[in-house]
Design a protein around this motif. Structure first.
Motif, short mmCIF file in Angstrom:
data_model
loop_
_atom_site.label_atom_id
_atom_site.label_comp_id
_atom_site.label_asym_id
_atom_site.label_seq_id
_atom_site.Cartn_x
_atom_site.Cartn_y
_atom_site.Cartn_z
N ILE A 121 0.94 -1.21 0.18
CA ILE A 121 0.13 0.03 0.02
C ILE A 121 0.92 1.26 0.01
CG2 ILE A 121 -1.57 1.32 1.46
CD1 ILE A 121 -2.61 -1.28 2.41
N THR A 122 0.80 2.04 -0.97
CA THR A 122 1.82 3.10 -1.25
C THR A 122 0.96 4.40 -1.10
OG1 THR A 122 1.85 3.00 -3.52
CG2 THR A 122 3.64 1.86 -2.65
N PHE A 123 -0.39 4.33 -1.00
CA PHE A 123 -1.24 5.35 -1.27
C PHE A 123 -2.63 5.08 -0.38
CE2 PHE A 123 -5.00 7.82 -2.88
CZ PHE A 123 -4.70 8.96 -2.60
N LYS A 124 -3.14 5.98 0.46
CA LYS A 124 -4.38 5.68 0.89
C LYS A 124 -4.99 7.07 1.19
CE LYS A 124 -2.12 4.93 5.35
NZ LYS A 124 -2.02 4.16 6.61
N PHE A 125 -6.17 6.85 1.04
CA PHE A 125 -7.06 7.94 1.13
C PHE A 125 -8.54 7.66 1.92
CE2 PHE A 125 -11.12 10.12 -0.36
CZ PHE A 125 -10.64 11.39 -0.21
N SER A 126 -9.14 8.58 2.48
CA SER A 126 -10.23 8.40 3.12
C SER A 126 -11.00 9.68 3.68
CB SER A 126 -10.13 7.45 4.43
OG SER A 126 -11.44 7.10 5.14
N ASP A 127 -12.40 9.87 3.35
CA ASP A 127 -12.94 10.94 3.86
C ASP A 127 -14.44 9.99 4.44
OD1 ASP A 127 -14.67 10.34 1.67
OD2 ASP A 127 -14.03 12.36 0.67
N ALA A 128 -15.31 11.07 4.76
CA ALA A 128 -16.68 10.34 5.48
C ALA A 128 -17.41 9.49 4.22
CB ALA A 128 -17.67 11.71 5.68
N GLY A 129 -17.29 9.74 3.07
CA GLY A 129 -18.16 8.79 1.93
C GLY A 129 -17.04 7.85 1.13
N GLY A 149 -1.03 0.63 -4.85
CA GLY A 149 0.25 0.08 -4.56
C GLY A 149 0.36 -0.91 -5.51
N LEU A 150 1.30 -1.90 -5.26
CA LEU A 150 1.60 -3.13 -6.22
C LEU A 150 0.73 -4.36 -5.40
CD1 LEU A 150 5.14 -2.30 -7.07
CD2 LEU A 150 3.54 -2.03 -8.44
N ARG A 151 0.65 -5.10 -6.50
CA ARG A 151 0.07 -6.52 -6.16
C ARG A 151 1.58 -7.40 -6.07
NH1 ARG A 151 -5.30 -7.59 -9.57
NH2 ARG A 151 -6.61 -6.31 -8.29
N GLU A 152 1.18 -8.65 -5.38
CA GLU A 152 2.39 -9.76 -5.36
C GLU A 152 2.92 -9.89 -6.64
OE1 GLU A 152 3.61 -13.72 -2.82
OE2 GLU A 152 1.36 -13.36 -3.63
N THR A 153 1.92 -9.94 -7.57
CA THR A 153 2.13 -10.17 -9.03
C THR A 153 3.04 -9.04 -9.96
OG1 THR A 153 0.16 -9.38 -9.81
CG2 THR A 153 0.00 -11.58 -9.15
N GLY A 154 3.10 -8.15 -9.18
CA GLY A 154 3.91 -6.96 -9.89
C GLY A 154 2.82 -5.92 -10.46
N LEU A 208 -7.80 0.65 -5.77
CA LEU A 208 -9.09 0.36 -5.34
C LEU A 208 -9.81 1.61 -4.83
CD1 LEU A 208 -9.80 -2.53 -3.02
CD2 LEU A 208 -10.46 -0.32 -2.48
N TYR A 209 -10.81 1.72 -5.24
CA TYR A 209 -11.63 3.13 -4.69
C TYR A 209 -13.18 2.49 -4.40
CZ TYR A 209 -14.02 7.42 -4.72
OH TYR A 209 -14.74 8.68 -4.26
#
Length: 161
Positions: free
Chosen positions: A91-99, A105-110, A115-116
């Motif tokens: 997980i190289t980026f994450k975001f969250s708000d009320a809604g 990032g990168l999956r194990e497969t590369g 995901l949103y």
């Protein structure tokens, strides 16, 4: 005469412009604009959603809907995070708000992934979550990275009308 010429030109231009493609997860009132470059979707057998493969074979878009059984963003976000970790994704980026929330990032497969999830209600007032996951080859970032904003802006829940 001029009005007839303008009407003909408008009809001709409308026919020349490519129509937008849309995705829909009907039972959860989740809809959105499908980016250019993706083929016809195939219904998933494992969940309520549709899988779209890119025409160039470098990306896959999964669109789904589900009931909000975990009472809001915080619990669903944590469940998604644990699923990514379990599947050995970074997980190289994450975001969250009320809604809404997002991870990338990168999956194990590369593969790179984004995901949103957005929270809303069906037309009947049932709390649901609309999600998309865009996965692509990392070297295809210049092609697929810009589609993320379009997908976020185009994801709707409960478009009743």
């Amino acid at each position: 005469m001029i009005r007839a010429a303008l009407s003909f030109a408008a009809i001709w231009l409308a026919g020349a412009v490519s129509a937008e493609q849309f995705f829909e997860v009907d039972s959860f009132d989740v809809t959105g604009v499908l980016p250019d470059g993706f083929g016809t979707g195939a219904a998933s057998m494992n969940f309520e959603g549709t899988v779209y493969d890119s025409l160039d074979g470098q990306a896959q878009l999964v669109v789904s809907g589900r009931l909000d059984m975990f009472d809001g963003v915080a619990n669903s976000r944590e469940l998604a995070r644990q699923g990514l970790i379990f599947n050995r994704a970074t997980i190289t980026f994450k975001f969250s708000d009320a809604g809404a929330f997002a991870y990338s990032g990168l999956r194990e497969t590369g593969e790179a992934y984004y995901l949103y999830s957005r929270f809303g209600q069906t037309c009947e007032g049932v709390p649901v979550i609309g999600t998309f996951v865009l996965a692509y080859a990392p070297d295809a970032e210049p092609i697929y990275g810009p589609m993320i904003e379009q997908l976020i802006a185009g994801l709707h829940i409960g478009a009743c009308g």
